[in-house]
Enzyme design. Structure first.
Site, PDB file in Angstrom:
ATOM      1  CG  LEU A 115      -2.031  -1.024   1.276  1.00  0.00           C
ATOM      2  CD1 LEU A 115      -2.635  -1.078   2.675  1.00  0.00           C
ATOM      3  CD2 LEU A 115      -3.100  -0.708   0.234  1.00  0.00           C
ATOM      4  N   GLY A 154       2.381   4.301   1.504  1.00  0.00           N
ATOM      5  CA  GLY A 154       2.720   4.547   2.902  1.00  0.00           C
ATOM      6  C   GLY A 154       3.263   3.346   3.636  1.00  0.00           C
ATOM      7  CB  SER A 155       3.517  -0.245   2.810  1.00  0.00           C
ATOM      8  OG  SER A 155       4.104  -0.208   1.521  1.00  0.00           O
ATOM      9  CB  SER A 212       2.072  -3.617  -8.794  1.00  0.00           C
ATOM     10  OG  SER A 212       3.041  -3.741  -7.787  1.00  0.00           O
ATOM     11  CE  LYS A 265       4.680   0.728  -2.911  1.00  0.00           C
ATOM     12  NZ  LYS A 265       3.832   1.399  -1.902  1.00  0.00           N
TER      13      LYS A 265
END
Length: 198
Positions: free
Chosen positions: A34, A36-37, A107, A39
Protein backbone atom coordinates in the site's frame (compact mmCIF):
# COMPACT_ATOMS: atom_id res chain seq x y z
CA UNK A 1 4.88 -8.06 -34.80
CA UNK A 2 5.11 -5.64 -37.71
CA UNK A 3 7.00 -6.87 -40.77
CA UNK A 4 8.98 -3.59 -40.61
CA UNK A 5 10.59 -4.53 -37.27
CA UNK A 6 13.79 -6.55 -37.34
CA UNK A 7 15.12 -7.24 -33.81
CA UNK A 8 18.88 -7.70 -33.45
CA UNK A 9 18.88 -9.28 -29.99
CA UNK A 10 21.18 -12.10 -31.07
CA UNK A 11 23.87 -9.61 -32.17
CA UNK A 12 23.95 -7.60 -28.95
CA UNK A 13 26.41 -8.18 -26.15
CA UNK A 14 24.86 -10.86 -23.98
CA UNK A 15 23.69 -10.55 -20.40
CA UNK A 16 26.45 -12.89 -19.20
CA UNK A 17 29.09 -10.55 -20.66
CA UNK A 18 27.72 -7.60 -18.71
CA UNK A 19 27.24 -9.59 -15.50
CA UNK A 20 30.85 -10.77 -15.75
CA UNK A 21 32.05 -7.17 -16.11
CA UNK A 22 29.94 -6.06 -13.12
CA UNK A 23 30.75 -9.17 -11.03
CA UNK A 24 27.10 -9.73 -10.18
CA UNK A 25 23.99 -11.51 -11.34
CA UNK A 26 20.99 -9.33 -12.11
CA UNK A 27 17.49 -9.70 -10.71
CA UNK A 28 14.34 -7.59 -10.47
CA UNK A 29 13.09 -6.95 -6.96
CA UNK A 30 9.42 -6.00 -7.18
CA UNK A 31 8.35 -4.19 -3.99
CA UNK A 32 4.57 -4.12 -3.66
CA UNK A 33 2.40 -2.77 -0.88
CA UNK A 34 0.00 0.00 0.00
CA UNK A 35 0.94 3.65 -0.32
CA UNK A 36 2.72 4.55 2.90
CA UNK A 37 3.89 1.00 3.61
CA UNK A 38 7.54 2.01 3.18
CA UNK A 39 8.33 0.72 -0.31
CA UNK A 40 10.25 3.75 -1.56
CA UNK A 41 12.16 4.23 1.68
CA UNK A 42 13.22 0.57 1.70
CA UNK A 43 14.06 0.65 -2.02
CA UNK A 44 16.37 3.64 -1.59
CA UNK A 45 18.11 2.17 1.47
CA UNK A 46 18.51 -1.18 -0.27
CA UNK A 47 20.00 0.50 -3.33
CA UNK A 48 22.51 2.29 -1.06
CA UNK A 49 23.40 -0.94 0.78
CA UNK A 50 23.94 -2.81 -2.48
CA UNK A 51 26.12 0.02 -3.77
CA UNK A 52 28.16 0.03 -0.56
CA UNK A 53 28.63 -3.74 -0.90
CA UNK A 54 29.94 -3.34 -4.45
CA UNK A 55 26.80 -4.10 -6.46
CA UNK A 56 25.25 -1.98 -9.23
CA UNK A 57 21.55 -1.39 -8.61
CA UNK A 58 18.88 0.98 -9.89
CA UNK A 59 15.61 2.02 -8.23
CA UNK A 60 12.52 2.52 -10.37
CA UNK A 61 9.88 4.33 -8.30
CA UNK A 62 6.22 4.86 -9.13
CA UNK A 63 6.18 8.64 -8.77
CA UNK A 64 9.41 9.08 -10.74
CA UNK A 65 8.24 6.86 -13.57
CA UNK A 66 4.89 8.62 -13.77
CA UNK A 67 6.66 11.94 -14.21
CA UNK A 68 8.53 10.61 -17.25
CA UNK A 69 7.97 7.51 -19.36
CA UNK A 70 4.43 6.99 -18.04
CA UNK A 71 3.28 10.58 -17.59
CA UNK A 72 0.53 10.03 -20.16
CA UNK A 73 -1.18 7.39 -17.98
CA UNK A 74 -3.91 7.90 -15.40
CA UNK A 75 -5.02 5.63 -12.57
CA UNK A 76 -7.80 3.60 -14.16
CA UNK A 77 -7.27 -0.16 -13.91
CA UNK A 78 -6.38 -0.23 -17.61
CA UNK A 79 -3.79 2.53 -17.18
CA UNK A 80 -2.35 0.83 -14.12
CA UNK A 81 -1.97 -2.37 -16.10
CA UNK A 82 -0.17 -0.48 -18.88
CA UNK A 83 1.98 1.32 -16.30
CA UNK A 84 3.18 -2.01 -14.90
CA UNK A 85 3.58 -3.58 -18.35
CA UNK A 86 5.93 -0.79 -19.40
CA UNK A 87 7.88 -0.99 -16.16
CA UNK A 88 8.25 -4.74 -16.53
CA UNK A 89 9.62 -4.28 -20.04
CA UNK A 90 12.07 -1.62 -18.84
CA UNK A 91 13.08 -3.90 -15.97
CA UNK A 92 13.75 -6.71 -18.40
CA UNK A 93 16.14 -4.41 -20.27
CA UNK A 94 17.94 -3.62 -17.02
CA UNK A 95 18.24 -7.32 -16.18
CA UNK A 96 19.73 -8.00 -19.59
CA UNK A 97 22.21 -5.19 -18.88
CA UNK A 98 23.36 -6.94 -15.70
CA UNK A 99 21.77 -4.37 -13.36
CA UNK A 100 19.95 -5.28 -10.16
CA UNK A 101 16.63 -3.47 -10.45
CA UNK A 102 14.59 -2.43 -7.42
CA UNK A 103 11.02 -1.59 -8.35
CA UNK A 104 8.75 0.28 -5.95
CA UNK A 105 5.16 0.14 -7.20
CA UNK A 106 1.81 -0.41 -5.48
CA UNK A 107 0.88 -2.75 -8.38
CA UNK A 108 -2.40 -3.49 -6.60
CA UNK A 109 -3.73 -6.71 -8.14
CA UNK A 110 -2.52 -10.27 -8.37
CA UNK A 111 -3.11 -10.17 -12.13
CA UNK A 112 -0.97 -7.06 -12.63
CA UNK A 113 1.94 -8.58 -10.72
CA UNK A 114 1.50 -11.90 -12.50
CA UNK A 115 1.83 -10.04 -15.81
CA UNK A 116 5.05 -8.39 -14.61
CA UNK A 117 6.39 -11.79 -13.53
CA UNK A 118 5.47 -13.26 -16.91
CA UNK A 119 7.34 -10.51 -18.77
CA UNK A 120 10.44 -10.59 -16.55
CA UNK A 121 10.55 -14.34 -16.05
CA UNK A 122 12.68 -16.28 -13.58
CA UNK A 123 14.53 -13.15 -12.42
CA UNK A 124 11.38 -11.69 -10.80
CA UNK A 125 11.55 -11.52 -6.99
CA UNK A 126 8.33 -10.39 -5.31
CA UNK A 127 8.80 -8.45 -2.08
CA UNK A 128 5.68 -7.71 -0.06
CA UNK A 129 6.10 -4.57 2.03
CA UNK A 130 3.35 -5.40 4.48
CA UNK A 131 1.78 -2.68 6.59
CA UNK A 132 -1.89 -2.58 7.63
CA UNK A 133 -4.09 0.04 6.01
CA UNK A 134 -4.63 1.84 9.32
CA UNK A 135 -0.87 2.24 9.78
CA UNK A 136 -0.36 3.49 6.21
CA UNK A 137 -3.27 5.89 6.62
CA UNK A 138 -1.88 7.13 9.92
CA UNK A 139 1.50 7.80 8.30
CA UNK A 140 -0.08 9.37 5.19
CA UNK A 141 3.34 10.68 4.17
CA UNK A 142 2.02 12.22 0.94
CA UNK A 143 -1.38 13.32 2.24
CA UNK A 144 -3.11 11.01 -0.23
CA UNK A 145 -5.33 9.11 2.19
CA UNK A 146 -6.75 12.37 3.52
CA UNK A 147 -7.55 13.44 -0.05
CA UNK A 148 -9.06 10.02 -0.84
CA UNK A 149 -11.24 10.09 2.28
CA UNK A 150 -12.48 13.57 1.39
CA UNK A 151 -13.30 12.53 -2.19
CA UNK A 152 -10.55 14.60 -3.81
CA UNK A 153 -8.93 11.43 -5.15
CA UNK A 154 -11.13 8.75 -6.69
CA UNK A 155 -9.99 5.14 -7.13
CA UNK A 156 -7.28 5.27 -4.47
CA UNK A 157 -5.86 1.86 -3.59
CA UNK A 158 -6.97 0.65 -0.19
CA UNK A 159 -9.85 3.13 0.05
CA UNK A 160 -12.15 2.79 -2.94
CA UNK A 161 -9.94 0.59 -5.10
CA UNK A 162 -8.78 -2.85 -3.98
CA UNK A 163 -5.32 -4.01 -3.01
CA UNK A 164 -4.74 -7.75 -3.35
CA UNK A 165 -1.82 -8.86 -1.15
CA UNK A 166 0.62 -11.39 -2.61
CA UNK A 167 -0.27 -14.98 -1.85
CA UNK A 168 3.26 -16.34 -2.15
CA UNK A 169 5.72 -13.45 -1.91
CA UNK A 170 9.38 -14.43 -2.13
CA UNK A 171 10.17 -12.06 0.76
CA UNK A 172 7.83 -10.31 3.19
CA UNK A 173 8.75 -7.47 5.52
CA UNK A 174 6.45 -6.08 8.20
CA UNK A 175 7.05 -2.37 8.46
CA UNK A 176 4.60 -1.84 11.31
CA UNK A 177 7.13 -3.38 13.71
CA UNK A 178 10.36 -3.71 11.68
CA UNK A 179 12.77 -0.83 11.16
CA UNK A 180 13.89 0.19 7.69
CA UNK A 181 17.32 -1.30 8.42
CA UNK A 182 15.81 -4.61 9.52
CA UNK A 183 13.64 -4.78 6.39
CA UNK A 184 16.55 -3.93 4.11
CA UNK A 185 18.78 -6.54 5.75
CA UNK A 186 16.14 -9.24 5.38
CA UNK A 187 15.77 -8.53 1.65
CA UNK A 188 19.53 -8.22 1.15
CA UNK A 189 20.24 -11.53 2.88
CA UNK A 190 17.57 -13.22 0.76
CA UNK A 191 18.95 -12.03 -2.58
CA UNK A 192 22.66 -12.21 -1.78
CA UNK A 193 23.05 -15.86 -2.92
CA UNK A 194 21.25 -14.95 -6.16
CA UNK A 195 23.41 -11.96 -7.09
CA UNK A 196 26.86 -13.11 -6.01
CA UNK A 197 29.29 -14.44 -8.56
CA UNK A 198 31.84 -16.68 -6.87
Amino acid sequence: MSTNIHPIFNRLLQREDRESLLHQRSVVLWLTGLSGSGKSTIALELERKLFNEGFMAQVLDGDNIRSGINKNLGFSLEDREENIRRIAEVSKLYVNSGIITINSFVSPTLAIRAKAREIIGKDFVEVYVNAPLEICEKRDVKGLYKKARSGKIIGFTGIDSPYEPPQYADVEVFTENQSVSQSVLKIYNFILPMIQIS
